[in-house]
Design a protein around this motif. Sequence first.
Motif, PDB file in Angstrom:
ATOM      1  N   ALA A 295     -10.639  12.379  15.448  1.00  0.00           N
ATOM      2  CA  ALA A 295     -10.446  11.242  16.344  1.00  0.00           C
ATOM      3  C   ALA A 295     -10.580   9.925  15.578  1.00  0.00           C
ATOM      4  N   GLY A 296      -9.639   9.029  15.801  1.00  0.00           N
ATOM      5  CA  GLY A 296      -9.662   7.711  15.162  1.00  0.00           C
ATOM      6  C   GLY A 296      -9.136   7.667  13.748  1.00  0.00           C
ATOM      7  N   ALA A 297      -8.627   8.785  13.251  1.00  0.00           N
ATOM      8  CA  ALA A 297      -8.221   8.841  11.841  1.00  0.00           C
ATOM      9  C   ALA A 297      -7.119   7.850  11.497  1.00  0.00           C
ATOM     10  N   GLY A 298      -6.212   7.579  12.442  1.00  0.00           N
ATOM     11  CA  GLY A 298      -5.053   6.747  12.124  1.00  0.00           C
ATOM     12  C   GLY A 298      -5.116   5.325  12.632  1.00  0.00           C
ATOM     13  N   LEU A 299      -6.250   4.920  13.197  1.00  0.00           N
ATOM     14  CA  LEU A 299      -6.292   3.623  13.877  1.00  0.00           C
ATOM     15  C   LEU A 299      -5.986   2.451  12.949  1.00  0.00           C
ATOM     16  N   HIS A 300      -6.516   2.481  11.717  1.00  0.00           N
ATOM     17  CA  HIS A 300      -6.267   1.365  10.793  1.00  0.00           C
ATOM     18  C   HIS A 300      -4.821   1.322  10.318  1.00  0.00           C
ATOM     19  N   ALA A 301      -4.116   2.436  10.448  1.00  0.00           N
ATOM     20  CA  ALA A 301      -2.702   2.494  10.067  1.00  0.00           C
ATOM     21  C   ALA A 301      -1.795   2.370  11.286  1.00  0.00           C
ATOM     22  N   SER A 302      -2.354   1.861  12.389  1.00  0.00           N
ATOM     23  CA  SER A 302      -1.607   1.630  13.639  1.00  0.00           C
ATOM     24  C   SER A 302      -1.082   2.920  14.258  1.00  0.00           C
ATOM     25  N   ILE A 303      -1.826   4.020  14.105  1.00  0.00           N
ATOM     26  CA  ILE A 303      -1.466   5.296  14.723  1.00  0.00           C
ATOM     27  C   ILE A 303      -2.580   5.671  15.699  1.00  0.00           C
ATOM     28  N   ALA A 304      -2.253   5.732  16.980  1.00  0.00           N
ATOM     29  CA  ALA A 304      -3.233   6.069  18.008  1.00  0.00           C
ATOM     30  C   ALA A 304      -3.429   7.578  18.084  1.00  0.00           C
TER      31      ALA A 304
ATOM     32  N   HIS B 137     -10.221 -21.946 -15.672  1.00  0.00           N
ATOM     33  CA  HIS B 137      -9.340 -22.929 -16.331  1.00  0.00           C
ATOM     34  C   HIS B 137      -8.209 -23.368 -15.403  1.00  0.00           C
ATOM     35  N   GLY B 138      -8.485 -23.432 -14.098  1.00  0.00           N
ATOM     36  CA  GLY B 138      -7.471 -23.855 -13.142  1.00  0.00           C
ATOM     37  C   GLY B 138      -6.489 -22.773 -12.756  1.00  0.00           C
ATOM     38  N   VAL B 139      -6.701 -21.538 -13.242  1.00  0.00           N
ATOM     39  CA  VAL B 139      -5.812 -20.406 -12.954  1.00  0.00           C
ATOM     40  C   VAL B 139      -6.528 -19.459 -11.999  1.00  0.00           C
ATOM     41  N   LYS B 140      -5.851 -19.043 -10.940  1.00  0.00           N
ATOM     42  CA  LYS B 140      -6.428 -18.099  -9.978  1.00  0.00           C
ATOM     43  C   LYS B 140      -6.146 -16.670 -10.436  1.00  0.00           C
ATOM     44  N   ILE B 141      -7.198 -15.838 -10.434  1.00  0.00           N
ATOM     45  CA  ILE B 141      -7.075 -14.423 -10.808  1.00  0.00           C
ATOM     46  C   ILE B 141      -7.480 -13.595  -9.598  1.00  0.00           C
ATOM     47  N   ALA B 142      -6.601 -12.692  -9.181  1.00  0.00           N
ATOM     48  CA  ALA B 142      -6.873 -11.858  -8.014  1.00  0.00           C
ATOM     49  C   ALA B 142      -6.547 -10.402  -8.332  1.00  0.00           C
ATOM     50  N   GLY B 143      -7.078  -9.524  -7.529  1.00  0.00           N
ATOM     51  CA  GLY B 143      -6.790  -8.095  -7.673  1.00  0.00           C
ATOM     52  C   GLY B 143      -7.623  -7.324  -6.675  1.00  0.00           C
ATOM     53  N   PHE B 144      -7.019  -6.329  -6.067  1.00  0.00           N
ATOM     54  CA  PHE B 144      -7.720  -5.527  -5.062  1.00  0.00           C
ATOM     55  C   PHE B 144      -8.242  -4.236  -5.674  1.00  0.00           C
ATOM     56  N   SER B 145      -9.336  -3.729  -5.117  1.00  0.00           N
ATOM     57  CA  SER B 145      -9.824  -2.419  -5.547  1.00  0.00           C
ATOM     58  C   SER B 145      -8.973  -1.298  -4.967  1.00  0.00           C
ATOM     59  N   ASN B 146      -8.188  -1.603  -3.930  1.00  0.00           N
ATOM     60  CA  ASN B 146      -7.333  -0.601  -3.296  1.00  0.00           C
ATOM     61  C   ASN B 146      -6.123  -1.313  -2.717  1.00  0.00           C
ATOM     62  N   THR B 147      -5.150  -1.604  -3.555  1.00  0.00           N
ATOM     63  CA  THR B 147      -4.003  -2.393  -3.108  1.00  0.00           C
ATOM     64  C   THR B 147      -3.181  -1.700  -2.016  1.00  0.00           C
ATOM     65  N   PRO B 148      -2.881  -0.393  -2.118  1.00  0.00           N
ATOM     66  CA  PRO B 148      -2.080   0.221  -1.054  1.00  0.00           C
ATOM     67  C   PRO B 148      -2.730   0.134   0.317  1.00  0.00           C
ATOM     68  N   ALA B 149      -4.055   0.066   0.372  1.00  0.00           N
ATOM     69  CA  ALA B 149      -4.747  -0.029   1.660  1.00  0.00           C
ATOM     70  C   ALA B 149      -4.449  -1.335   2.377  1.00  0.00           C
ATOM     71  N   HIS B 150      -3.842  -2.302   1.687  1.00  0.00           N
ATOM     72  CA  HIS B 150      -3.440  -3.550   2.315  1.00  0.00           C
ATOM     73  C   HIS B 150      -2.063  -3.444   2.968  1.00  0.00           C
ATOM     74  N   LEU B 151      -1.438  -2.283   2.868  1.00  0.00           N
ATOM     75  CA  LEU B 151      -0.190  -1.975   3.580  1.00  0.00           C
ATOM     76  C   LEU B 151      -0.364  -0.612   4.244  1.00  0.00           C
ATOM     77  N   PRO B 152      -1.305  -0.495   5.180  1.00  0.00           N
ATOM     78  CA  PRO B 152      -1.732   0.834   5.630  1.00  0.00           C
ATOM     79  C   PRO B 152      -0.667   1.679   6.294  1.00  0.00           C
ATOM     80  N   ALA B 153       0.196   1.074   7.088  1.00  0.00           N
ATOM     81  CA  ALA B 153       1.188   1.885   7.795  1.00  0.00           C
ATOM     82  C   ALA B 153       2.178   2.528   6.827  1.00  0.00           C
ATOM     83  N   GLU B 154       2.772   1.715   5.966  1.00  0.00           N
ATOM     84  CA  GLU B 154       3.751   2.268   5.019  1.00  0.00           C
ATOM     85  C   GLU B 154       3.091   3.154   3.973  1.00  0.00           C
ATOM     86  N   ALA B 155       1.912   2.743   3.499  1.00  0.00           N
ATOM     87  CA  ALA B 155       1.228   3.547   2.487  1.00  0.00           C
ATOM     88  C   ALA B 155       0.857   4.915   3.050  1.00  0.00           C
ATOM     89  N   SER B 156       0.417   4.953   4.301  1.00  0.00           N
ATOM     90  CA  SER B 156       0.093   6.230   4.933  1.00  0.00           C
ATOM     91  C   SER B 156       1.336   7.088   5.099  1.00  0.00           C
TER      92      SER B 156
END
Length: 377
Positions: free
Chosen positions: A41-50, A311-330
């Motif tokens: 139960a609830g396994a798909g909620l974050h990926a927009s699956i009820a 030095h005025g440069v922004k550095i970014a990176g996620f520990s889990n990038t695919p999790a930021h596109l949950p529906a398609e990644a799933s």
Amino acid sequence: MGSATRIAVLRERASGETRVSATPETVRKLIGLGASVAVEAGAGLHASIADADYLAAGAAVSPLAQVLDGANIVLGIQAPDPALLDGAASGAWVVAAMDPFAQPSRVGAYAAAGLEALAMELMPRITRAQSMDILSSQSNLSGYKAVLVAANLYGRAFPMMMTAAGTVSAAKAFVMGVGVAGLQAIATARRLGAQVSATDVRSATREQIQSLGAKPIFVENVRGIEGEGAGGYAGEMSEEYRRAQAELVSAHLARQDIVITTALIPGRAAPRLISDAQIATMKPGSVIFDLAAPQGGNVEGGVADEVVERHGVKIAGFSNTPAHLPAEASALFARNLFNFVSAFWDKEQGKPILDDEIGAAIRLTQGGRVVHPRLLG
């Protein structure tokens, strides 16, 4: 396994994990093979699956204990805690990304529990396994997301714009590492209108870079340019090549607005591609997105899941990038898992039979023992 194979789909428990290992589409297909499917139960909620969507597809939706009761196959995105798997059948498959070299104690616990752990990220890069390759499917989305995040952090426009008030110059984007993620990053940055260049240690990628309309940046006439490792992954560079590349990249970086780094060697810490001294030469307002952040990062000073300014440069990176596109990644991950199970499905026995080079590559535990050669050394 019995004649009616029972497949369990677990809710992910890792921090920040939004994906799910089966979708209504793959549930229907697994049932079509002759299996029964139970979804926590609830396994798909974050990926927009009820839960109702899984029920409509033919799955049972239940609490964890009922889902695991007698399960022959347990599907996950990230390897579940072995302590959670009480109730699964003896010898049950646990199919997920296992991170086995960083988590040897967990692999040992799977063995002790009599479970057969299958590490999907160790899938060999052979033609018939392409549709099962979770690294490729998730990297594709990661490359896309990296460019979108960088564009959002960048305080200017990507495309050249001709306006009555004057011309806006196109952003210059540089992709370092041209695997699946890098190729998608090139394509996405090009679609957004940037001037794109790219580099890799494998000379074979030159034509791929050019085919996407980007400019290849390569060290010439230096040993190490081939850089081809086992299984199509990039290997370690020679010291001579590393020095020559550093000089070329340093000069090129200073002129870039957006940099995407993607260099990873499976089972090892990410190689350092950009030093603090190189960042200092970049234009203020530039952005670096480091797709290797989960494995230590390609960029000095970067911190996973934080935007760091140096030095005025922004550095970014996620520990889990695919999790930021949950529906398609799933959706893609779930298809990888279905393609794997269905490829080895034996209709007469009503279960998958894994007994070939793919099994040898991904099987970590079997019969109460750790069996993968790289974990026995």
